[in-house]
Design an enzyme around this catalytic site. Structure first.
Site, PDB file in Angstrom:
ATOM      1  N   LYS A 191      -1.977  11.867   5.050  1.00  0.00           N
ATOM      2  CA  LYS A 191      -2.856  10.856   5.642  1.00  0.00           C
ATOM      3  C   LYS A 191      -2.468  10.540   7.084  1.00  0.00           C
ATOM      4  O   LYS A 191      -3.234   9.904   7.797  1.00  0.00           O
ATOM      5  CB  LYS A 191      -2.823   9.575   4.803  1.00  0.00           C
ATOM      6  CG  LYS A 191      -3.592   9.671   3.511  1.00  0.00           C
ATOM      7  CD  LYS A 191      -3.679   8.351   2.803  1.00  0.00           C
ATOM      8  CE  LYS A 191      -2.413   7.971   2.107  1.00  0.00           C
ATOM      9  NZ  LYS A 191      -2.048   8.868   1.007  1.00  0.00           N
ATOM     10  N   HIS A 252       4.470   3.106  -5.972  1.00  0.00           N
ATOM     11  CA  HIS A 252       3.208   2.771  -6.630  1.00  0.00           C
ATOM     12  C   HIS A 252       3.389   2.728  -8.144  1.00  0.00           C
ATOM     13  O   HIS A 252       4.135   3.522  -8.715  1.00  0.00           O
ATOM     14  CB  HIS A 252       2.143   3.832  -6.332  1.00  0.00           C
ATOM     15  CG  HIS A 252       1.484   3.664  -5.012  1.00  0.00           C
ATOM     16  ND1 HIS A 252       0.855   4.712  -4.359  1.00  0.00           N
ATOM     17  CD2 HIS A 252       1.331   2.581  -4.206  1.00  0.00           C
ATOM     18  CE1 HIS A 252       0.349   4.278  -3.220  1.00  0.00           C
ATOM     19  NE2 HIS A 252       0.631   3.002  -3.095  1.00  0.00           N
ATOM     20  N   SER A 256      -0.143   8.104  -8.401  1.00  0.00           N
ATOM     21  CA  SER A 256      -1.230   9.072  -8.490  1.00  0.00           C
ATOM     22  C   SER A 256      -0.735  10.436  -8.963  1.00  0.00           C
ATOM     23  O   SER A 256      -1.536  11.292  -9.327  1.00  0.00           O
ATOM     24  CB  SER A 256      -1.946   9.218  -7.144  1.00  0.00           C
ATOM     25  OG  SER A 256      -1.028   9.512  -6.132  1.00  0.00           O
ATOM     26  N   TYR A 258       2.894  12.084 -11.275  1.00  0.00           N
ATOM     27  CA  TYR A 258       4.037  11.612 -12.037  1.00  0.00           C
ATOM     28  C   TYR A 258       5.303  12.403 -11.728  1.00  0.00           C
ATOM     29  O   TYR A 258       5.862  13.102 -12.575  1.00  0.00           O
ATOM     30  CB  TYR A 258       3.700  11.624 -13.532  1.00  0.00           C
ATOM     31  CG  TYR A 258       2.655  10.580 -13.853  1.00  0.00           C
ATOM     32  CD1 TYR A 258       3.008   9.254 -14.077  1.00  0.00           C
ATOM     33  CD2 TYR A 258       1.306  10.915 -13.892  1.00  0.00           C
ATOM     34  CE1 TYR A 258       2.060   8.293 -14.344  1.00  0.00           C
ATOM     35  CE2 TYR A 258       0.340   9.955 -14.162  1.00  0.00           C
ATOM     36  CZ  TYR A 258       0.724   8.644 -14.382  1.00  0.00           C
ATOM     37  OH  TYR A 258      -0.220   7.688 -14.638  1.00  0.00           O
ATOM     38  N   HIS A 259       5.738  12.273 -10.492  1.00  0.00           N
ATOM     39  CA  HIS A 259       7.059  12.696 -10.032  1.00  0.00           C
ATOM     40  C   HIS A 259       7.493  11.582  -9.088  1.00  0.00           C
ATOM     41  O   HIS A 259       6.789  11.304  -8.107  1.00  0.00           O
ATOM     42  CB  HIS A 259       6.997  14.040  -9.299  1.00  0.00           C
ATOM     43  CG  HIS A 259       8.329  14.494  -8.766  1.00  0.00           C
ATOM     44  ND1 HIS A 259       9.095  15.459  -9.382  1.00  0.00           N
ATOM     45  CD2 HIS A 259       9.023  14.096  -7.670  1.00  0.00           C
ATOM     46  CE1 HIS A 259      10.205  15.636  -8.685  1.00  0.00           C
ATOM     47  NE2 HIS A 259      10.189  14.830  -7.642  1.00  0.00           N
ATOM     48  N   LEU A 260       8.620  10.944  -9.374  1.00  0.00           N
ATOM     49  CA  LEU A 260       8.963   9.733  -8.627  1.00  0.00           C
ATOM     50  C   LEU A 260       8.998   9.986  -7.126  1.00  0.00           C
ATOM     51  O   LEU A 260       9.626  10.940  -6.660  1.00  0.00           O
ATOM     52  CB  LEU A 260      10.320   9.182  -9.077  1.00  0.00           C
ATOM     53  CG  LEU A 260      10.583   7.763  -8.537  1.00  0.00           C
ATOM     54  CD1 LEU A 260       9.851   6.723  -9.370  1.00  0.00           C
ATOM     55  CD2 LEU A 260      12.071   7.450  -8.490  1.00  0.00           C
ATOM     56  N   HIS A 261       8.312   9.142  -6.387  1.00  0.00           N
ATOM     57  CA  HIS A 261       8.264   9.246  -4.935  1.00  0.00           C
ATOM     58  C   HIS A 261       8.164   7.845  -4.347  1.00  0.00           C
ATOM     59  O   HIS A 261       7.734   6.900  -5.002  1.00  0.00           O
ATOM     60  CB  HIS A 261       7.088  10.112  -4.478  1.00  0.00           C
ATOM     61  CG  HIS A 261       5.760   9.647  -4.992  1.00  0.00           C
ATOM     62  ND1 HIS A 261       5.351   9.848  -6.294  1.00  0.00           N
ATOM     63  CD2 HIS A 261       4.734   8.992  -4.394  1.00  0.00           C
ATOM     64  CE1 HIS A 261       4.144   9.338  -6.479  1.00  0.00           C
ATOM     65  NE2 HIS A 261       3.748   8.805  -5.335  1.00  0.00           N
ATOM     66  N   VAL A 262       8.580   7.737  -3.088  1.00  0.00           N
ATOM     67  CA  VAL A 262       8.617   6.444  -2.400  1.00  0.00           C
ATOM     68  C   VAL A 262       7.832   6.559  -1.105  1.00  0.00           C
ATOM     69  O   VAL A 262       7.947   7.553  -0.379  1.00  0.00           O
ATOM     70  CB  VAL A 262      10.077   6.018  -2.106  1.00  0.00           C
ATOM     71  CG1 VAL A 262      10.103   4.690  -1.335  1.00  0.00           C
ATOM     72  CG2 VAL A 262      10.870   5.886  -3.414  1.00  0.00           C
ATOM     73  N   HIS A 263       7.031   5.541  -0.821  1.00  0.00           N
ATOM     74  CA  HIS A 263       6.179   5.520   0.360  1.00  0.00           C
ATOM     75  C   HIS A 263       6.879   4.779   1.505  1.00  0.00           C
ATOM     76  O   HIS A 263       7.444   3.697   1.303  1.00  0.00           O
ATOM     77  CB  HIS A 263       4.858   4.812   0.056  1.00  0.00           C
ATOM     78  CG  HIS A 263       4.102   5.420  -1.093  1.00  0.00           C
ATOM     79  ND1 HIS A 263       2.984   6.192  -0.913  1.00  0.00           N
ATOM     80  CD2 HIS A 263       4.330   5.382  -2.435  1.00  0.00           C
ATOM     81  CE1 HIS A 263       2.540   6.593  -2.085  1.00  0.00           C
ATOM     82  NE2 HIS A 263       3.338   6.111  -3.033  1.00  0.00           N
TER      83      HIS A 263
END
Length: 321
Positions: A191, A252, A256, A258-263
């Site tokens: 994005k 989140h 969206s 299902y693999h842990l991620h951080v924004h």
């Protein structure tokens, strides 16, 4: 217009398979696109979501989703915008106030275009305007409704593994901690076009593959989360000059994928999915786990679902909506 959490753009769905699997190499034939309908538009995000169809030489039509999005202003180009053959048409004048339509030259009229092609019915429904409902998910709901739903679905996250294994986007990695247990990679989100810092957006993807979401986290994961928080902030200030005090760092739920991620987003940017019913600040998550290792296996979590989502239907069938 009331909108639910805008779904995060999955890279294997929206950018085609070329960056990850190498199956799409030709440019998208935009001139051959036939507009079928407007799926949704967002005045807030200055974006429109289109359903189109591309007809092959054999006459067979293939669906596509095209997302047109106005890009943020770039400070270094504002002077050019005002001077370079820009057309200005007066619309209204009243005392000291006036409004105009400004028509910039082509090189300053960029519209970010994201394409999902070929698009499935699932993609079309994903971007179609839908009613949104708030769900209050208890731990029992998670075990009996959400987790079985996740396990029954074939959510493709191969694009995540491609990044972690350096099979794709290796040149986009901003920072990596290679530790298999407490490490991660930090990459720009699709994005963000990286032309300006106002809408800075990066994603930290953990190396561990068994952690799906916030619900899986316990005190065991605190070292990993602290690494993401500290090293991520250091990497952002090093590469982009944005201090940690000007970052919003969050997870989140529901995610969206299902693999842990951080924004990681710029604090002044109203990023999709940063609203209170979906975003959980990473620093708060760490504190909660430090207080109670099973915090996210005990508390109820609130999130929004669109009326057409299968998970919403599962909650309806269980009498939880």
């Amino acid at each position: 217009m009331a909108e639910g959490p805008r779904p995060k753009r999955k890279r294997e769905e929206e950018a085609g398979a070329a960056p990850h699997g190498g199956t799409v190499t030709a440019p998208f034939p935009l001139a051959e696109l036939r507009l079928r309908r407007v799926l949704r538009e967002s005045a807030r995000d200055k974006a429109v979501f289109l359903h189109g169809e591309v007809t092959s030489p054999s006459g067979e039509g293939t669906d596509a989703v095209v997302i047109l999005e106005k890009t943020p202003f770039q400070e270094e180009k504002v002077s050019d915008l005002l001077k370079k053959h820009t057309k200005l048409d007066l619309q209204m004048r009243n005392d000291i106030y006036s409004t105009y339509h400004l028509y910039p030259p082509v090189e300053l009229s960029e519209i970010k275009t994201t394409v999902v092609y070929p698009a499935t019915e699932k993609h079309l429904q994903k971007y179609l305007r839908q009613e949104v409902h708030l769900i209050r998910e208890t731990w029992e709901d998670y075990k009996n409704i959400t987790l079985p739903f996740i396990q029954s679905q074939s959510f493709s996250i191969q694009w995540v593994y491609n990044i972690l294994e350096k099979k794709a986007e290796a040149d986009r990695i901003i920072h990596e901690n290679p530790d298999p247990c407490n490490g991660f990679v930090l990459v720009p989100d699709f994005k963000w076009n990286q032309n300006q810092l106002d809408d800075l957006y990066l994603i930290a993807l953990i190396h561990r593959r068994e952690v799906k979401s916030l619900r899986d986290l316990t005190a065991e994961h605190i070292p990993l989360l602290r690494n993401i928080l500290q090293e991520g902030k250091e990497a952002v200030v090093k590469h982009f000059g944005v201090p940690g005090s000007q970052l919003r760092i969050y997870l989140h739920y529901q995610p969206s994928y299902y693999h842990l991620h951080v924004h990681f987003t710029a604090l002044g940017y109203d990023a999709p999915g940063s609203s209170v019913e979906r975003a959980h600040l990473l620093a708060d998550v760490i504190d909660n786990l430090a207080m109670d290792s099973m915090y996210y296996q005990k508390r109820a979590l609130t999130f929004a679902l669109r009326a057409d989502e299968l998970l919403f239907k599962k909650f309806q069938e269980a009498g939880r909506v």
